[in-house]
Enzyme design. Structure first.
Site, PDB file in Angstrom:
ATOM      1  N   ALA A  15      -4.024   7.488  -5.037  1.00  0.00           N
ATOM      2  CA  ALA A  15      -2.670   6.941  -5.154  1.00  0.00           C
ATOM      3  C   ALA A  15      -2.817   5.448  -5.439  1.00  0.00           C
ATOM      4  O   ALA A  15      -3.031   4.646  -4.538  1.00  0.00           O
ATOM      5  CB  ALA A  15      -1.895   7.175  -3.861  1.00  0.00           C
TER       6      ALA A  15
ATOM      7  N   GLY B   7       0.816  -1.211   0.000  1.00  0.00           N
ATOM      8  CA  GLY B   7       0.000   0.000   0.000  1.00  0.00           C
ATOM      9  C   GLY B   7       0.846   1.255   0.000  1.00  0.00           C
ATOM     10  O   GLY B   7       2.040   1.217  -0.296  1.00  0.00           O
ATOM     11  N   ASN B   8       0.226   2.364   0.322  1.00  0.00           N
ATOM     12  CA  ASN B   8       0.931   3.639   0.384  1.00  0.00           C
ATOM     13  C   ASN B   8       0.314   4.508   1.476  1.00  0.00           C
ATOM     14  O   ASN B   8      -0.632   4.100   2.145  1.00  0.00           O
ATOM     15  CB  ASN B   8       0.900   4.348  -0.976  1.00  0.00           C
ATOM     16  CG  ASN B   8      -0.509   4.594  -1.472  1.00  0.00           C
ATOM     17  OD1 ASN B   8      -1.250   5.404  -0.925  1.00  0.00           O
ATOM     18  ND2 ASN B   8      -0.906   3.861  -2.522  1.00  0.00           N
ATOM     19  N   ARG B   9       0.829   5.713   1.651  1.00  0.00           N
ATOM     20  CA  ARG B   9       0.451   6.555   2.782  1.00  0.00           C
ATOM     21  C   ARG B   9      -0.727   7.485   2.499  1.00  0.00           C
ATOM     22  O   ARG B   9      -1.065   8.320   3.332  1.00  0.00           O
ATOM     23  CB  ARG B   9       1.648   7.390   3.236  1.00  0.00           C
ATOM     24  CG  ARG B   9       2.838   6.564   3.673  1.00  0.00           C
ATOM     25  CD  ARG B   9       4.003   7.455   4.118  1.00  0.00           C
ATOM     26  NE  ARG B   9       5.199   6.700   4.375  1.00  0.00           N
ATOM     27  CZ  ARG B   9       5.466   6.073   5.528  1.00  0.00           C
ATOM     28  NH1 ARG B   9       4.585   6.131   6.510  1.00  0.00           N
ATOM     29  NH2 ARG B   9       6.586   5.407   5.699  1.00  0.00           N
ATOM     30  N   SER B  10      -1.356   7.376   1.361  1.00  0.00           N
ATOM     31  CA  SER B  10      -2.437   8.307   1.026  1.00  0.00           C
ATOM     32  C   SER B  10      -3.623   8.144   1.973  1.00  0.00           C
ATOM     33  O   SER B  10      -4.088   7.035   2.224  1.00  0.00           O
ATOM     34  CB  SER B  10      -2.907   8.078  -0.409  1.00  0.00           C
ATOM     35  OG  SER B  10      -4.002   8.907  -0.705  1.00  0.00           O
TER      36      SER B  10
END
Length: 406
Positions: free
Chosen positions: A274, A206-209
């Site tokens: 994102a 995943g990512n930090r969005s």
């Protein structure tokens, strides 16, 4: 002279969050007069409110002139109260005027919007007395923003958290500036949040969005009269604005399908999510375990996901206005160069370039976005909160769609 908004502050632990509401309203060019209750000053002092608002801060009708409450009420374009505690709600429902805030509310013109953002323990919120008082205030025309669910200051969990300051700001702006109409009748599709690509039933890439920017864009487009659909990837419910259609899409594949299914009937598409560039080729049925016989780590083979922005840009069903985002790392010059190159490759009408990482971009932080056209040429720069940036982007989108014949 700037239009005035009165921000009333009740005596609750969430009072500190209201500093953000003050700032957001100022960013939208409103003057703010903060009126705390006496209890509220135990949580955030008068000095803080004075420094933020630039105006005198008092709690009692006896601290100012004899008719100060009348003058404040006469000039107020809106009154927002947060946190609205159980005690304050009860006093408002009873029509009491025993401090400056309640006196100003009573003296306000009947057309002045009054917005309440309740916050208290869930047992107090669900108490019949509080619910009766809320219904009374609704009947009188006050706007009630429902409290959020989640952890409470007591250590319990339930309904009673103060709504996100950006949501409160959104509702105030709606009351102050009801649908400007430059997007009335337009269908707007917005993607937001960060996709999560499963590795096994427990883990994911995943990512930090947080989805805050996409939610701010959705709120601004809806405020201007658009019919908004938000394709949401793993966004906390309390961030999602009211009055829009929400399509959950936790993975890149699900987001791609949701966009593909709806793009033909869309006037404006804003790809703010994102989206993961890669996903595991194989997803394990069970949690991947460490092998005690070796120090080797398991190999996870990846494949590319579909480039949703590029697919929409080159689709025969491409909407009249298409906006993408480029979250880049590096120096300001490198960020802009990489974003401009992406704009030329993606062929969106507008690309919003912003720096991320090291505390920038993701989450509840101020940022700067450079909008470029499909040739990578700068169109405008917008700085500030997610709400301010959303307004700047939607301004440009509305201008472009306005030039296109329906």
């Amino acid at each position: 002279m700037k239009p005035l908004v009165v921000v009333g502050v009740g005596g609750g632990i969430a009072a500190y969050k209201v500093t953000r509401v003050v700032r957001e309203l100022q960013h939208h060019d409103y003057a703010v007069r903060v009126i705390p209750t006496q209890a509220a000053t135990h949580f955030v002092g008068d000095t803080t409110w004075h420094a933020l608002s630039g105006q005198a801060v008092t709690t009692s009708v006896f601290d100012g002139g004899a008719t100060e409450h009348v003058e404040i009420a006469r000039h107020a374009q809106a009154i927002v109260i947060a946190p609205a505690t159980a005690d304050l709600i009860a006093r408002l429902a009873a029509g009491m005027a025993n401090d400056l805030l309640t006196t100003v509310v009573l003296a306000a013109h009947r057309d002045t919007p009054v917005i309440l953002a309740p916050a208290m323990h869930s047992a107090m919120w669900t108490n019949a007395a509080t619910q009766d008082n809320i219904q009374t205030l609704r009947t009188r025309g006050m706007i009630i923003i429902e409290p959020d669910d989640g952890p409470l200051s007591s250590g319990d969990s339930g309904t009673g958290r103060l709504p996100d300051p950006l949501i409160i700001t959104e509702r105030v702006l709606e009351a102050l500036e009801p649908h400007e109409g430059d997007l009335a009748g337009r269908s707007v599709l917005i993607t937001a949040g960060g996709t999560q690509e499963p590795i096994d039933p427990v883990r994911f890439i995943g990512n930090r969005s947080s989805g805050r920017q996409g939610c701010a864009l959705a709120a601004e487009a809806r405020r201007r009269g658009a019919d908004v659909t938000l394709v949401a990837a793993n966004i906390d419910d309390h961030l999602i604005p009211h009055g829009i259609t929400v399509i959950p899409a936790p993975t890149a594949a699900e987001m791609c399908q949701a966009v593909t299914d709806r793009i033909a009937t869309t006037d404006i598409a804003i790809m703010a999510a994102a989206v993961a560039d890669f996903r595991p080729i194989h997803v394990a049925d069970d949690k991947i375990k460490k092998d005690p016989s070796t120090q080797d780590a398991p190999a996870i083979e990846l494949e590319r996901t579909t480039d949703i922005l590029a697919s929409v840009a080159h689709s025969p069903q491409r909407p009249p206005v298409l906006v993408g985002f480029a979250a880049e790392t590096g120096s300001p010059q490198v960020v802009l160069e990489r974003g401009a190159d992406k704009a030329r490759r993606k062929a969106a009408d507008l690309l919003a370039i912003n720096a991320v990482g090291n505390g920038q971009g993701f989450g509840d932080v101020e940022s700067q976005v450079v909008l470029v056209d499909r040739e990578g040429q700068p169109v405008k720069t917008v700085s500030g909160s997610k709400v301010t940036i959303a307004a700047g982007i939607i301004d440009e989108v509305a201008q472009r769609i306005g030039k296109i014949t329906r």
